[in-house]
Design an enzyme around this catalytic site. Sequence first.
Site, PDB file in Angstrom:
ATOM      1  N   HIS A 161      -2.807  11.192   0.346  1.00 33.59           N
ATOM      2  CA  HIS A 161      -2.202  11.045   1.672  1.00 33.59           C
ATOM      3  C   HIS A 161      -1.561  12.392   1.992  1.00 33.59           C
ATOM      4  O   HIS A 161      -0.353  12.499   2.205  1.00 33.59           O
ATOM      5  CB  HIS A 161      -1.214   9.883   1.693  1.00 33.59           C
ATOM      6  CG  HIS A 161      -0.949   9.315   3.055  1.00 33.59           C
ATOM      7  ND1 HIS A 161      -1.129   7.982   3.378  1.00 33.59           N
ATOM      8  CD2 HIS A 161      -0.513   9.895   4.186  1.00 33.59           C
ATOM      9  CE1 HIS A 161      -0.789   7.772   4.643  1.00 33.59           C
ATOM     10  NE2 HIS A 161      -0.406   8.929   5.165  1.00 33.59           N
ATOM     11  N   TYR A 171      -4.164   2.879  15.984  1.00 32.08           N
ATOM     12  CA  TYR A 171      -2.942   2.930  16.795  1.00 32.08           C
ATOM     13  C   TYR A 171      -3.178   2.889  18.297  1.00 32.08           C
ATOM     14  O   TYR A 171      -2.508   2.165  19.015  1.00 32.08           O
ATOM     15  CB  TYR A 171      -2.143   4.202  16.441  1.00 32.08           C
ATOM     16  CG  TYR A 171      -1.576   4.153  15.048  1.00 32.08           C
ATOM     17  CD1 TYR A 171      -0.347   3.578  14.794  1.00 32.08           C
ATOM     18  CD2 TYR A 171      -2.318   4.630  13.961  1.00 32.08           C
ATOM     19  CE1 TYR A 171       0.165   3.485  13.504  1.00 32.08           C
ATOM     20  CE2 TYR A 171      -1.815   4.544  12.668  1.00 32.08           C
ATOM     21  CZ  TYR A 171      -0.578   3.963  12.448  1.00 32.08           C
ATOM     22  OH  TYR A 171      -0.085   3.859  11.181  1.00 32.08           O
ATOM     23  N   ARG A 179       0.866  -1.189   0.000  1.00 30.18           N
ATOM     24  CA  ARG A 179       0.000   0.000   0.000  1.00 30.18           C
ATOM     25  C   ARG A 179       0.900   1.236   0.000  1.00 30.18           C
ATOM     26  O   ARG A 179       1.735   1.393   0.896  1.00 30.18           O
ATOM     27  CB  ARG A 179      -0.915  -0.025   1.235  1.00 30.18           C
ATOM     28  CG  ARG A 179      -1.716   1.235   1.384  1.00 30.18           C
ATOM     29  CD  ARG A 179      -2.746   1.196   2.528  1.00 30.18           C
ATOM     30  NE  ARG A 179      -3.411   2.478   2.521  1.00 30.18           N
ATOM     31  CZ  ARG A 179      -3.314   3.408   3.474  1.00 30.18           C
ATOM     32  NH1 ARG A 179      -2.635   3.170   4.577  1.00 30.18           N
ATOM     33  NH2 ARG A 179      -3.909   4.559   3.340  1.00 30.18           N
ATOM     34  N   GLU A 198      -3.587   0.372   8.220  1.00 26.28           N
ATOM     35  CA  GLU A 198      -2.373   0.752   8.964  1.00 26.28           C
ATOM     36  C   GLU A 198      -2.513   0.268  10.396  1.00 26.28           C
ATOM     37  O   GLU A 198      -3.582   0.397  10.991  1.00 26.28           O
ATOM     38  CB  GLU A 198      -2.167   2.275   9.038  1.00 26.28           C
ATOM     39  CG  GLU A 198      -1.713   2.940   7.781  1.00 26.28           C
ATOM     40  CD  GLU A 198      -1.511   4.440   7.962  1.00 26.28           C
ATOM     41  OE1 GLU A 198      -1.247   4.899   9.094  1.00 26.28           O
ATOM     42  OE2 GLU A 198      -1.628   5.138   6.947  1.00 26.28           O
ATOM     43  N   ASN A 224      -7.307   2.591   9.950  1.00 26.47           N
ATOM     44  CA  ASN A 224      -5.956   2.783  10.504  1.00 26.47           C
ATOM     45  C   ASN A 224      -6.110   2.895  12.009  1.00 26.47           C
ATOM     46  O   ASN A 224      -6.867   3.741  12.486  1.00 26.47           O
ATOM     47  CB  ASN A 224      -5.331   4.075   9.977  1.00 26.47           C
ATOM     48  CG  ASN A 224      -5.009   3.998   8.488  1.00 26.47           C
ATOM     49  OD1 ASN A 224      -5.169   2.958   7.862  1.00 26.47           O
ATOM     50  ND2 ASN A 224      -4.555   5.106   7.939  1.00 26.47           N
ATOM     51  N   GLU A 276      -7.196   8.899   5.977  1.00 24.81           N
ATOM     52  CA  GLU A 276      -7.439   9.623   7.226  1.00 24.81           C
ATOM     53  C   GLU A 276      -7.904  11.055   6.992  1.00 24.81           C
ATOM     54  O   GLU A 276      -7.193  12.016   7.353  1.00 24.81           O
ATOM     55  CB  GLU A 276      -6.178   9.598   8.109  1.00 24.81           C
ATOM     56  CG  GLU A 276      -5.682   8.210   8.436  1.00 24.81           C
ATOM     57  CD  GLU A 276      -4.439   8.211   9.333  1.00 24.81           C
ATOM     58  OE1 GLU A 276      -3.925   9.291   9.639  1.00 24.81           O
ATOM     59  OE2 GLU A 276      -4.013   7.120   9.743  1.00 24.81           O
TER      60      GLU A 276
HETATM   61  O1  IFM Z   1       2.735   8.149   9.647  1.00 28.85           O
HETATM   62  C1  IFM Z   1       1.363   8.206   9.816  1.00 28.85           C
HETATM   63  C2  IFM Z   1       0.646   7.933   8.508  1.00 28.85           C
HETATM   64  O2  IFM Z   1       1.040   8.808   7.512  1.00 28.85           O
HETATM   65  C3  IFM Z   1      -0.844   8.083   8.696  1.00 28.85           C
HETATM   66  N1  IFM Z   1      -1.308   7.291   9.816  1.00 28.85           N
HETATM   67  C4  IFM Z   1      -0.602   7.401  11.059  1.00 28.85           C
HETATM   68  C5  IFM Z   1       0.889   7.196  10.832  1.00 28.85           C
HETATM   69  C6  IFM Z   1       1.644   7.324  12.173  1.00 28.85           C
HETATM   70  O3  IFM Z   1       1.432   8.586  12.716  1.00 28.85           O
END
Ligand code: IFM
Length: 453
Positions: free
Chosen positions: A129, A302, A85, A362, A300, A174
Site C-alpha cells: 500500500h 469512490y 483489511r 474499499e 476500491n 491500487e
Molecule cells: O486513503 C486512500 C487509500 O489509501 C487508498 N484508496 C483511497 C483512499 C481515499 O483516498
Amino acid sequence: MSYESDDAIGDLQFPADFLFGVATAAYQIEGAVLEDGRGASIWDTFSHTPGRVHNGDTGDVACDHYHRWASDLDLTASLGVDAYRFSIAWPRLFPRGSGQLNDRGLAFYDRLIDGCLERGLKAYPTLYHWDLPQALADKGGWKNRATADAFAHYAATVMDHFGDRISAVSTFNEPWCSSILSHLYGIHAPGEKNLDSALAVLHGQHVAHGLSVQAMRASRDTVPLGIVLNLQSLYPATDRDRDIEACRRHGTFHNGLFLDPLFKGEYPAEAIEHLGDRLPEGWQDEMRTIAQPLDYWGLNYYTPFHIADANNSQADYPASIQIDNPDVVRTDIGWEVDGRSFHDLLVDINDRYTLPPCYITENGAAYNHGVQNGKVEDQPRIDYMQQHLAAVRDAMQAGVDVRGYFAWSLMDNFEWAEGYNMRFGLIHVDYETQKRTLKQSAHWYQALIEENR
Ligand code: IFM
C-alpha cells in the site's frame, strides 16, 4: 445522474456468507516510523519534503496504531465486522527492501494477526500500500527489475511466516495510484511527472505482482491471492462524438492497462499502438508472468469521472481530460457522490472480463465532522454508504459475484497528499490526544451487520 435509493437498513440484505469488514493501510495509521528497526519508505521522504503534503503533515505519528493496535482491534471487533483489511509495511520487515529480515517487524504483525484471531476477526493483509523502501527507490524503484524480485521475496516471507493465520493476501493496493498518480501526475510519492517513468513503473509492478503470486503459491497454496484495483467509472462529458471517443480511450488507458494484462495477459492493442515503444524493453516476454490466475480481485470505489477530449493534437494518448460536473453532491474532498456509477462499473467490468469473485476492498467518504457533546453526527457518510451498498446489492442481483465489502476506513488517518485534512473514518481520531470516538456511521454499520446476521 444520481442513484435514487431510499433503502433502509432492512433493505440492505446480503447473502449469509457475505463478508463485512473495515480497511486501513500501514503508513496511514501506524506512526512509529523510527521504531523497532523500521527502514524509511518513499512516503517518509515525500511527506518530509516541503510542499508535497497539505500542511506539511507526515505519517510519523499518524494514529499511533503501532502502540494502540490492541485497543484499535477491540474497537474493530465491537463493530461486529468479520474481517480486518490492513497493509504490511514492507520496510518494517525488510528495512532496506531486501537482505536482512527484521524480526521486530515480523513480531508486530504477529501481534496484530494473532490479535485479530483472538477477537474473531479474519486477517486480510495487503503487501503493498505504497510504502516502497527508500533503499530500493534509490536504486531505481519499480523501474528496476531487482525491485520486483525483492517484492517476490518479501511476499514469500510473509506467506512463510503468516500463511497459517491469514484469510487472503492482496499483492498491490491500487497500482494505478502507485504508477500513474505517483509518476505521471506527481501527486503521490515520489512525485514524478513523466509518462515513460509511469509506464515503466506500471509494468514493473505488474511483473512484481505476478512473481509474488508465484512465490507465495510455492510457499503455501491454500491462502487465496488477489489484487486490489481502483477502476474508474467513466461517462462522456457531453454527447459529442469526440468526447464519447475520448471517454473510451480514457478507459483503455486508466482501466485497461491494469485489467487486460492481469486478466488477459496482454495490454490493450490500442494502447500498445500509441505507447508500446515507451514500455520497458522486453515487456512482451513478461506477460505470462503477470497474468497469474487469481482467487479474487478487489475493487476500491469512490466516485465517477466525466471525460472530454483534450482538444490538443500534441497531447499524449489517451488525450482526454476530466471535467467537473457543477450540479452534483460532493463529499468534503470534492468527490462526486453517485452510487449508480458504482453499480454501472461493476456490471460493465463483469460483462467485459472473465474475473474471479470480487470483494469491495474499499468504499467510503471524506466528511470532516468533529466531535460535539461526545458524538459525531455524520449522516452524509451514512447516506453515502447506504447508496453504495445498495449499488453492490443491485449489481449482485444483476449477476456480479461480489463476496464482501470493506468500509474505508476503520478510523480517520493520514490521507496522503491531503494529510490529516480529510477524514474517511467510521471512528473519529483526535490527533492531539489520540482519543477515538465512534461516529454515527460506525453505529449504523454495526446495526447493518447485525441486521444481516
Ligand atoms: O486513503 C486512500 C487509500 O489509501 C487508498 N484508496 C483511497 C483512499 C481515499 O483516498
